[in-house]
Design a protein around this motif. Structure first.
Motif, PDB file in Angstrom:
ATOM      1  N   ALA A 455       0.826  -1.206   0.000  1.00  0.00           N
ATOM      2  CA  ALA A 455       0.000   0.000   0.000  1.00  0.00           C
ATOM      3  C   ALA A 455       0.859   1.254   0.000  1.00  0.00           C
ATOM      4  CB  ALA A 455      -0.935  -0.009   1.207  1.00  0.00           C
ATOM      5  N   MET A 456       1.912   1.276   0.811  1.00  0.00           N
ATOM      6  CA  MET A 456       2.777   2.448   0.858  1.00  0.00           C
ATOM      7  C   MET A 456       3.572   2.609  -0.444  1.00  0.00           C
ATOM      8  SD  MET A 456       2.230   4.133   3.608  1.00  0.00           S
ATOM      9  CE  MET A 456       0.530   3.684   3.244  1.00  0.00           C
ATOM     10  N   SER A 457       3.932   1.505  -1.062  1.00  0.00           N
ATOM     11  CA  SER A 457       4.623   1.593  -2.350  1.00  0.00           C
ATOM     12  C   SER A 457       3.715   2.227  -3.400  1.00  0.00           C
ATOM     13  CB  SER A 457       5.066   0.199  -2.798  1.00  0.00           C
ATOM     14  OG  SER A 457       5.947  -0.377  -1.850  1.00  0.00           O
ATOM     15  N   MET A 458       2.439   1.898  -3.347  1.00  0.00           N
ATOM     16  CA  MET A 458       1.483   2.484  -4.282  1.00  0.00           C
ATOM     17  C   MET A 458       1.293   3.973  -4.013  1.00  0.00           C
ATOM     18  SD  MET A 458      -2.519   1.379  -4.797  1.00  0.00           S
ATOM     19  CE  MET A 458      -2.906   1.781  -3.088  1.00  0.00           C
ATOM     20  N   ILE A 459       1.183   4.354  -2.750  1.00  0.00           N
ATOM     21  CA  ILE A 459       0.955   5.759  -2.401  1.00  0.00           C
ATOM     22  C   ILE A 459       2.176   6.614  -2.724  1.00  0.00           C
ATOM     23  CG2 ILE A 459       0.606   7.317  -0.451  1.00  0.00           C
ATOM     24  CD1 ILE A 459      -1.143   5.179   0.816  1.00  0.00           C
ATOM     25  N   MET A 460       3.375   6.091  -2.400  1.00  0.00           N
ATOM     26  CA  MET A 460       4.600   6.864  -2.591  1.00  0.00           C
ATOM     27  C   MET A 460       5.145   6.778  -4.006  1.00  0.00           C
ATOM     28  SD  MET A 460       6.518   5.852   0.968  1.00  0.00           S
ATOM     29  CE  MET A 460       7.896   6.960   0.670  1.00  0.00           C
ATOM     30  N   ARG A 461       4.545   5.920  -4.848  1.00  0.00           N
ATOM     31  CA  ARG A 461       4.985   5.704  -6.220  1.00  0.00           C
ATOM     32  C   ARG A 461       6.441   5.239  -6.253  1.00  0.00           C
ATOM     33  NH1 ARG A 461       4.014   9.607 -10.802  1.00  0.00           N
ATOM     34  NH2 ARG A 461       4.053   7.599 -11.884  1.00  0.00           N
ATOM     35  N   ILE A 462       6.711   4.177  -5.487  1.00  0.00           N
ATOM     36  CA  ILE A 462       8.035   3.566  -5.484  1.00  0.00           C
ATOM     37  C   ILE A 462       7.907   2.123  -5.932  1.00  0.00           C
ATOM     38  CG2 ILE A 462       8.908   5.094  -3.692  1.00  0.00           C
ATOM     39  CD1 ILE A 462       8.451   2.909  -1.675  1.00  0.00           C
ATOM     40  N   LYS A 463       9.034   1.528  -6.271  1.00  0.00           N
ATOM     41  CA  LYS A 463       9.043   0.157  -6.773  1.00  0.00           C
ATOM     42  C   LYS A 463       8.608  -0.841  -5.713  1.00  0.00           C
ATOM     43  CE  LYS A 463      10.673   0.541 -11.048  1.00  0.00           C
ATOM     44  NZ  LYS A 463      10.014  -0.032 -12.257  1.00  0.00           N
ATOM     45  N   GLY A 464       9.028  -0.605  -4.464  1.00  0.00           N
ATOM     46  CA  GLY A 464       8.624  -1.505  -3.396  1.00  0.00           C
ATOM     47  C   GLY A 464       9.525  -2.702  -3.248  1.00  0.00           C
ATOM     48  N   HIS A 465       8.988  -3.760  -2.646  1.00  0.00           N
ATOM     49  CA  HIS A 465       9.803  -4.907  -2.248  1.00  0.00           C
ATOM     50  C   HIS A 465      10.336  -5.702  -3.426  1.00  0.00           C
ATOM     51  CE1 HIS A 465       5.672  -6.289  -2.741  1.00  0.00           C
ATOM     52  NE2 HIS A 465       6.123  -7.511  -2.899  1.00  0.00           N
ATOM     53  N   ASN A 466       9.852  -5.447  -4.632  1.00  0.00           N
ATOM     54  CA  ASN A 466      10.382  -6.159  -5.805  1.00  0.00           C
ATOM     55  C   ASN A 466      11.399  -5.334  -6.582  1.00  0.00           C
ATOM     56  OD1 ASN A 466       8.795  -8.429  -5.325  1.00  0.00           O
ATOM     57  ND2 ASN A 466       7.076  -7.614  -6.518  1.00  0.00           N
ATOM     58  N   GLU A 541      12.205   4.876 -17.317  1.00  0.00           N
ATOM     59  CA  GLU A 541      12.197   3.536 -16.724  1.00  0.00           C
ATOM     60  C   GLU A 541      13.564   3.160 -16.174  1.00  0.00           C
ATOM     61  OE1 GLU A 541      10.886   0.126 -15.217  1.00  0.00           O
ATOM     62  OE2 GLU A 541       9.654   1.734 -16.073  1.00  0.00           O
ATOM     63  N   LYS A 542      14.603   3.575 -16.847  1.00  0.00           N
ATOM     64  CA  LYS A 542      15.958   3.305 -16.362  1.00  0.00           C
ATOM     65  C   LYS A 542      16.223   4.016 -15.051  1.00  0.00           C
ATOM     66  CE  LYS A 542      20.832   3.820 -17.644  1.00  0.00           C
ATOM     67  NZ  LYS A 542      21.778   4.307 -18.695  1.00  0.00           N
ATOM     68  N   LEU A 543      15.798   5.277 -14.957  1.00  0.00           N
ATOM     69  CA  LEU A 543      15.987   6.027 -13.721  1.00  0.00           C
ATOM     70  C   LEU A 543      15.116   5.469 -12.601  1.00  0.00           C
ATOM     71  CD1 LEU A 543      16.106   9.671 -15.127  1.00  0.00           C
ATOM     72  CD2 LEU A 543      18.025   8.333 -14.224  1.00  0.00           C
ATOM     73  N   ALA A 544      13.895   5.053 -12.947  1.00  0.00           N
ATOM     74  CA  ALA A 544      13.008   4.479 -11.935  1.00  0.00           C
ATOM     75  C   ALA A 544      13.605   3.203 -11.355  1.00  0.00           C
ATOM     76  CB  ALA A 544      11.635   4.199 -12.544  1.00  0.00           C
ATOM     77  N   LYS A 545      14.224   2.401 -12.178  1.00  0.00           N
ATOM     78  CA  LYS A 545      14.873   1.193 -11.684  1.00  0.00           C
ATOM     79  C   LYS A 545      16.092   1.525 -10.840  1.00  0.00           C
ATOM     80  CE  LYS A 545      16.859  -3.175 -13.311  1.00  0.00           C
ATOM     81  NZ  LYS A 545      17.190  -3.987 -14.513  1.00  0.00           N
ATOM     82  N   GLN A 546      16.803   2.568 -11.215  1.00  0.00           N
ATOM     83  CA  GLN A 546      18.004   2.955 -10.477  1.00  0.00           C
ATOM     84  C   GLN A 546      17.664   3.557  -9.116  1.00  0.00           C
ATOM     85  OE1 GLN A 546      20.465   5.709 -12.648  1.00  0.00           O
ATOM     86  NE2 GLN A 546      21.723   6.227 -10.849  1.00  0.00           N
ATOM     87  N   TYR A 547      16.622   4.386  -9.058  1.00  0.00           N
ATOM     88  CA  TYR A 547      16.266   5.070  -7.816  1.00  0.00           C
ATOM     89  C   TYR A 547      15.213   4.323  -7.000  1.00  0.00           C
ATOM     90  CZ  TYR A 547      18.564   9.055 -10.071  1.00  0.00           C
ATOM     91  OH  TYR A 547      19.471   9.881 -10.688  1.00  0.00           O
ATOM     92  N   GLY A 548      14.482   3.421  -7.614  1.00  0.00           N
ATOM     93  CA  GLY A 548      13.371   2.780  -6.925  1.00  0.00           C
ATOM     94  C   GLY A 548      12.148   3.659  -6.811  1.00  0.00           C
ATOM     95  N   ILE A 549      12.078   4.736  -7.615  1.00  0.00           N
ATOM     96  CA  ILE A 549      10.982   5.704  -7.574  1.00  0.00           C
ATOM     97  C   ILE A 549      10.376   5.798  -8.971  1.00  0.00           C
ATOM     98  CG2 ILE A 549      10.337   8.090  -7.087  1.00  0.00           C
ATOM     99  CD1 ILE A 549      12.777   8.253  -5.254  1.00  0.00           C
ATOM    100  N   LYS A 550       9.051   5.715  -9.072  1.00  0.00           N
ATOM    101  CA  LYS A 550       8.379   5.713 -10.358  1.00  0.00           C
ATOM    102  C   LYS A 550       8.049   7.113 -10.871  1.00  0.00           C
ATOM    103  CE  LYS A 550       6.097   1.276  -9.469  1.00  0.00           C
ATOM    104  NZ  LYS A 550       4.791   0.597  -9.364  1.00  0.00           N
ATOM    105  N   GLY A 551       7.986   8.094  -9.992  1.00  0.00           N
ATOM    106  CA  GLY A 551       7.634   9.437 -10.412  1.00  0.00           C
ATOM    107  C   GLY A 551       7.238  10.279  -9.214  1.00  0.00           C
ATOM    108  N   ILE A 552       6.642  11.428  -9.494  1.00  0.00           N
ATOM    109  CA  ILE A 552       6.246  12.358  -8.444  1.00  0.00           C
ATOM    110  C   ILE A 552       4.900  11.935  -7.879  1.00  0.00           C
ATOM    111  CG2 ILE A 552       5.691  14.757  -7.899  1.00  0.00           C
ATOM    112  CD1 ILE A 552       7.464  15.615 -10.188  1.00  0.00           C
TER     113      ILE A 552
END
Length: 933
Positions: A455-466, A541-552
């Motif tokens: 749930a927190m991964s969805m709210i924060m727009r992060i990759k999460g445990h995977n 997508e490359k940056l999202a994988k590197q940072y673990g963050i999908k966007g704002i």
């Protein structure tokens, strides 16, 4: 300045106006008075237009250009000056819906903020139309649109503007007076309305169907029953709150608001928004929270008013963490000015003791056993309330339920309406304090968000445990199992034996728990913007994988939140739903097919079955106040809840697991976890407790991965050299999931946001269980949920606003006298219950025992007791009940108790041993005591 001669206007408005204005009114050429800055900005009004009758005219809301996945910037029109600074009034109108323009435009502290610092609030309300020059004469800052342009009419136009200003001032006074009168008659709700509200409460609390409710009119013809439609309309009128429906994707991918508002199909699954007849295929119902928050201050209840002052009157103590107010995040907010859309407002966070602190939580739950559909309730918690009532279901503000059948792909779109309300609350909304009968600007700030890891991964727009960086608190990289297709990343501290780390020259081989690479708010924002505004999708997508963050994330628009420290790990899911369950799977050889390897932690199946049976048997003698009845953990894993695992970990596990492991170091490792959990669950934590957690959790994780540290060398050498679970083998990486690593951040979360109970998901889980009975049909389950959420929200708001908790309780109050019972003023916490037997049925053998008990109780000689006591004064009662939701203690000879019924009867006593027992003339001396049950 003289106003000139006035006449009654000939247009029928009844006002005294100048002759030229009268002429323009009659010819339909009445001028509109607007600010000079608006003329420079192209004539777009920043405040309400003035109709020719002198009444404010509603302005349609104008949508602005919006960046994807972020809240649209308000319509901030630049002034003609070189500073190019937007005004608060313009920003306020741009963000307010049309229905609230007249209510909110006169904020006493809306002024123009400076570019470098925040300005002090002004004391004027409607004087924004007029400024004072050096000679303190009113000078109109207005332009005349339409009408004659003769110079002779200038004085009349200025007089008209002054007249319109006077109307605004009088309107404000009339509005405030009207609200005061409404507050004074709030308590005068009629008996007939209360009767209909009881019917409404009966239907909501019992989840009664509409068909059954309609039959009550015929079953009870003497009662004034009405149809449910009319009853609900009455409740909606009293609550003064209506739900707002929004179109959403039929697969729950997104909500059609903000950047998706004009789309005709879902941007994710391409499903059409409308059916063949042009109707929306599915809707998300949003229940506004501002009216419900205002109801707490508009309530005539002195108790509610007192409870809402808890946060404002809270006093922190040095070196003690009692609540979220002791957290570093809250203390830091108190020193900062509020900002919205990069504009600094003149007030600081929680300047007013009436400002409300809010928390947000969500969790997906399956309404059916087959678990093919899921929905997501959006819950807001009022942190101004005291802890003992803060998480009651009636005080939880549910703002909507994201309908299923699937997890939303764009959570921000569903949370868009809430963000609009949070921004309004940050600036302030007009509210009436019922107890002081004065208006104030109610402000509320979201300071905490909590839930499970998905749930927190969805709210924060992060990759999460995977993701490659699975932890939201730090940037420790995850590792995959070598030569495996498993996409999950695991996070051991010691990764020196992993092939990728061993061959890399830059990779860190061993992480120290005390020096993990923590994420910061500034770094999180910078990385999120970099991902969001990447030039290509591949680069993003490359940056999202590197940072673990999908966007704002949309929550970044709220300046009251710190990323990621305002999103602590949920203690309930982390410990009781993950760590505890994973340990049991390891002990029973059920964890992802991994055996014990070089360790010795597996428990024999027949031993584990005996532990499960003993757990289930303990339910009969455990008071219900402790926990729900424990299930057989060996055979009924599906029915084991987090509440049950909490009780098992703290009270049963240390007894049932004693001497069950082949090597005692595993039991000692479990006991260390029990000690740490008990410290975390304390209502108050001292500096010593926090330091114990800072030392204890890293040691526990190191023991989990490696071996016992030097302080446990009292065990034999083979025990000391035994590596517990991970054993440094890359193929055993699944034993080091994110949930084991996350316990390292629990101490920091406590320091930043307060004790773990302030941000755990137990209330969220309880509320989800509260929603389940509302689903009466598999055909329209989410519509049933929406109807129940809206109706229950209106009912709770009415209870608060009109102080009808007792009137709508629909059961005997706790303070009411219990029939067939006996109570005494000297024992206010207990009451005796039937069956009752007279003194004639008491065996005579009990008389000396009763006399001895009374002699001990009142410290009198037994001969004196026998002189005044006789058996005719005694009565037998079968049960003793502790008042305040306490258990019943039963007399075995008078009250029958079935085998499957919980019996909470027990006696605790302290047996004091007199070391001078044989010396009767010496005063008793009991240096030690033993407690027996």
């Amino acid at each position: 300045m003289p106003l000139g001669k006035r006449i009654i206007c000939g247009c029928g408005c009844g006002k005294k106006v100048s002759r030229s204005t009268n002429r323009r009114h009659r010819t339909g050429q009445a001028p509109r008075t607007i600010l000079a800055s608006q003329v420079l900005d192209g004539g777009r009004p920043a405040g309400p237009d003035i109709h020719r009758t002198g009444r404010p005219r509603k302005i349609p809301r104008v949508d602005s250009a919006e960046a994807p996945f972020s809240l649209p910037q308000p319509l901030l029109h630049e002034n003609a000056s070189t500073s190019k600074e937007p005004t608060f009034m313009q920003a306020d109108f741009a963000q307010s819906p049309p229905s609230q323009l007249f209510d909110d435009y006169s904020s006493p502290d809306r002024t123009i903020p400076g570019s470098d610092d925040c300005v002090q609030p002004t004391l004027h309300s409607q004087r924004d139309l007029v400024e004072l020059d050096d000679e303190e004469e009113p000078v109109l800052l207005a332009a005349v649109v339409g009408g004659d342009s003769d110079v002779d009419g200038k004085d009349e136009e200025i007089a008209d503007a002054e007249e319109q200003y006077q109307y605004y001032a009088e309107s404000d006074e009339m509005l405030e007076e009207f609200e005061r009168e409404m507050a004074e008659i709030a308590e005068e709700i009629t008996d007939e309305e209360i009767a209909y509200l009881r019917h409404f409460a009966l239907k909501i609390n019992t989840h009664m169907s509409d068909e059954t409710f309609e039959k009550l009119e015929f079953a009870f013809p003497e009662s004034p029953f009405q149809s449910y439609k009319l009853t609900r309309s009455r409740a909606e009128f009293l609550a003064q709150s209506k739900p707002v429906p929004y179109d959403c994707c039929v697969a729950s991918c997104c909500c059609f608001v903000g950047p998706h508002a004009e789309l005709d199909a879902c941007p994710y699954c391409q499903e059409p928004r409308f059916d063949s007849q042009g109707r929306p295929r599915k809707r998300f119902t949003y229940v506004p929270m501002i009216p419900r928050l205002k109801a707490f201050y508009e309530s005539p209840s002195a108790e509610i008013s007192k409870n809402m002052r808890y946060r404002g009157e809270f006093k922190s103590e040095d070196s003690i963490i009692q609540d979220f107010m002791d957290g570093s995040n809250y203390k830091q907010l108190r020193e900062q000015h509020v900002t919205t859309n990069d504009q600094c407002l003149p007030h600081k966070f929680f300047d007013d003791p009436r400002d409300i602190a809010l928390g947000f939580s969500t969790d997906g739950f399956c309404p059916f056993k087959r678990r093919k559909k899921t929905c997501w309730p959006l819950l807001v918690y009022n942190y101004n309330l005291p802890p003992e009532i803060r998480f009651w279901v009636q005080h939880i503000v549910c703002i909507g339920v994201i309908p299923g059948p699937k997890k939303p792909k764009d959570f921000d779109s569903f949370f868009w309406p809430a963000i609009e309300e949070f921004l309004k609350l940050a600036q302030g909304v007009r509210c009436l304090d019922r107890h002081t009968l004065e208006h104030f600007w109610l402000r509320a700030y979201l300071i905490l968000c909590f839930g499970d890891i998905p749930a927190m991964s969805m709210i924060m727009r992060i990759k999460g445990h995977n993701g490659l960086l699975p932890c939201r608190m730090c940037e420790i990289p995850g590792l995959r199992i070598p030569d495996s297709r498993n996409p999950v990343h695991y996070v051991p501290l010691d990764r020196s034996k992993h092939p990728l780390v061993r061959t890399s020259t830059s990779a860190i081989k061993v992480y120290t728990p005390g020096s993990l690479p923590r994420r910061t708010h500034q770094r999180f924002m910078a990385q999120a913007r970099e991902v969001q505004f990447a030039r290509t999708n591949a680069e993003s997508e490359k940056l999202a994988k590197q940072y673990g963050i999908k966007g704002i994330p949309i929550l970044l628009t709220l300046s009251s939140l710190f990323f990621p420290s305002s999103f602590p790990y949920d203690f309930m899911h982390l410990i009781f739903e993950n760590v505890m369950k994973n340990l049991i799977l390891l002990w029973t050889r059920g964890y992802k097919g991994i055996d014990e390897g070089a360790g010795s932690y597996e428990i024999a199946p027949h031993v584990w079955e005996a532990i499960g049976a003993a757990t289930a048997a303990s339910a009969q003698t455990i008071p219900s106040a402790f926990a729900a009845s424990p299930a057989n953990i060996a055979n009924e894993k599906a029915s084991s809840t987090a509440d049950m695992w909490s009780f098992w970990l703290q009270y049963l596990g240390s007894i049932l697991l004693s001497r069950k492991f082949r090597r005692p170091i595993y039991f000692q490792h479990f006991i260390e976890l029990v000690k740490l959990v008990r410290i975390c669950l304390q209502f108050e934590l001292t500096a010593e407790d926090v330091q114990t957690l800072h030392d204890g959790f890293p040691n526990w994780v190191l023991q989990y991965e490696k071996y016992l540290p030097i302080q446990y060398r009292q065990f034999n050498l083979s025990d000391f050299l035994c590596r517990l679970y991970y054993q440094f083998k890359p193929e055993r990486l699944p034993i080091c999931p994110l949930t084991i690593h996350a316990v390292l951040h629990i101490p920091d979360n406590i320091v930043e946001t307060g004790p773990v109970w302030t941000s755990w998901a137990f209330p969220t889980e309880r509320f989800c269980g509260h929603l389940l009975p509302a689903i009466r049909s598999r055909r329209h389950p989410f519509a049933n949920l929406d109807n129940f959420v809206v109706a229950s929200s209106q009912l709770n708001q009415i209870k608060v606003k009109y102080d009808l908790f007792s009137a709508l309780l629909l059961k005997r109050p706790k303070t009411a006298e219990i029939p067939n019972s006996f109570s005494h003023k000297d024992y206010p916490t207990c009451v005796l219950l039937y069956p009752r037997r007279p003194s004639s049925t008491i065996p005579s053998s009990l008389e000396p025992k009763i006399a001895a008990c009374l002699a001990t109780r009142f410290d009198k000689n037994i001969s004196i007791v026998r002189k005044y006591f006789s058996m005719t004064m005694a009565e037998q009662w079968a049960r003793v009940r502790r008042l305040g939701d306490g258990d019943d203690m039963r007399a075995s000879t008078l009250d029958f108790n079935s085998e499957d019924r919980r019996d909470a009867t027990f006696i605790r006593y302290d047996q004091l041993v007199d070391i001078h027992e044989n010396r009767r003339r010496v005063a008793p001396d009991s240096p030690s005591s033993r407690t027996r049950t």
